[in-house]
Scaffold this active site. Structure first.
Site, short mmCIF file in Angstrom:
data_model
loop_
_atom_site.label_atom_id
_atom_site.label_comp_id
_atom_site.label_asym_id
_atom_site.label_seq_id
_atom_site.Cartn_x
_atom_site.Cartn_y
_atom_site.Cartn_z
CG ASP A 16 0.20 -20.49 1.27
OD1 ASP A 16 0.65 -20.07 2.34
OD2 ASP A 16 0.87 -21.22 0.51
CE1 TYR B 248 -3.11 -3.06 0.83
CE2 TYR B 248 -4.53 -1.13 0.89
CZ TYR B 248 -4.37 -2.50 0.80
OH TYR B 248 -5.48 -3.30 0.67
CG ASP C 190 -8.00 -4.96 2.18
OD1 ASP C 190 -8.98 -4.76 2.92
OD2 ASP C 190 -7.96 -4.58 1.01
CE LYS D 235 3.58 -18.05 -0.20
NZ LYS D 235 3.03 -19.39 -0.07
#
Ligand code: NAD
Length: 345
Positions: A206, A125, A230, A172
């Site tokens: 994930d 962002y 988000d 991740k």
């Protein structure tokens, strides 16, 4: 003079419909608030050429609190998101999105009671995008130690304050070893002082998505960087019945802005069928922030009563045939009925 001044930002799309509903519910509940209505989003952009006029930021800094509707951001062109700017300009570093099964609206996914704590100021962002060669774009993910430590500490403090048991850092770091690796390392370090009080673990984003859908009840507080936060909060909202039910808040050191997870929903804007519950629950969080825990409990209880006992008033997104207005009316009546009662949340 009113005890609190609160900036009221209807935004655009369904914003004005759901913010008006929330304002009526808060006023019915009792906190002594002077609302300061101001324009942001597409409406402000058309009028002033700026979706987030400086005067709005100044007023929120003065009041310290705002109740905000969603704003539309043009896709793949146009002005920078007013939401992203608002959070950055006001230093609203923590986005809190509680996702809890709503009584009467149980879903096949099982009981859910989790809280997304999302870092609100950086990651992808940051908006650092470049065309490095024709047909080649880079988008830079920014993760800093300062912001990662700050949001991790916030998550643990939140867990203590709201009597939660566990914080799970989501990442991740198997792929983004440096960026997500730093986020995870900061979470680990901030977890240390809470050992014995709050459990800590971590999970790949994930794997989280799969486990959430299989059994959301196994998660408590989720700590995520901006983009994962988000996406995961929309997913989690879907598990309890949709975006019309999930509230949120943005906290900084000096200001707090309360807004639902959902966007401006242009597909239903102006039809009078937007579900106001997410915004009403956001306004309950605002009452708690203002120190009015009775209104917080009363508004939440009123929503629970309507969803479990009066499904006829609900909006179509959750299977009802009511309108934003009829649902808000029903919640206002329920809040007024309980105004003199002491309600436990
Ligand atoms: P959205 O959240 O507006 O809508 C997604 C889907 O959920 C739509 O089908 C919509 O009808 C439904 N929905 C959302 N809120 C609902 C409600 N209260 N009651 C019933 N149904 C509801 O997401 P989108 O369509 O991807 O985005 C639309 C615009 O909103 C975009 O410009 C986006 O940038 C903006 N947006 C703003 C915010 C914010 O202001 N904080 C957050 C997310 C998206």
């Amino acid at each position: 003079m009113a005890k609190h001044r609160v900036v009221l930002l209807p935004g655009d799309g369904i914003g004005p419909e759901v913010v008006e509903a929330a304002r009526r519910v808060v006023d019915a509940s009792g906190p002594d608030i002077q609302w300061v209505p101001m324009e942001i989003g597409a409406i402000a952009f058309d009028k002033y050429g700026d979706a987030l006029p400086a005067a709005v930021l100044d007023e929120i800094r003065k009041c310290g609190v705002a109740l905000k509707g969603p704003t539309t951001t043009p896709i793949a062109k146009g002005h920078v998101s007013a939401n992203v700017r608002l959070r950055r300009e006001l230093g609203l570093f923590a986005n809190v999105r509680p996702v809890k099964t709503v009584p009467g609206l149980e879903t096949p996914y099982g009981a859910t009671d989790l809280v997304v704590v999302r870092e609100n100021t950086e990651s992808l962002y940051a908006g650092l995008e470049n065309e490095v060669a024709p047909g080649v774009i880079t988008s830079i993910k920014v993760i800093t130690e300062v912001a990662s430590r700050r949001i991790a500490k916030f998550a643990f403090e939140y867990a203590v304050r709201w009597e939660r048991k566990r914080v799970t850092a989501v990442h991740k770091a198997n792929i983004m070893k440096m960026a997500d690796g730093l986020f995870l390392e900061c979470a680990r370090q901030e977890a240390a002082p809470y050992q014995g009080r709050i459990q800590f673990d971590d999970i790949l984003v994930d794997a989280l998505a799969m486990k959430l859908v299989r059994n959301p009840g196994q998660f408590d507080v989720l700590l995520l960087e901006n983009l994962y936060g988000d996406i995961v909060s929309d997913l989690a909202a879907g598990l309890i019945g949709g975006l019309g039910l999930a509230p949120g808040a943005n906290y900084g050191t000096d200001c707090a802005v309360f807004e639902a997870i959902h966007g401006s929903a242009p597909d239903i804007a102006g039809k009078g069928i937007a579900n106001p519950i997410a915004m009403i629950l956001s306004s309950a969080m605002m009452c708690h922030h203002l120190g009015d825990t009775d209104s917080y409990a009363r508004i939440r209880k009123a929503v629970r009563t309507i969803t479990s006992e009066h499904r006829e008033w609900l909006t179509p997104d959750v299977g009802g045939q009511g309108t934003s207005r009829s649902l808000a009316d029903a919640i206002v009546r329920e809040v007024e009925r309980r105004r003199t009662e002491k309600v436990e949340d």
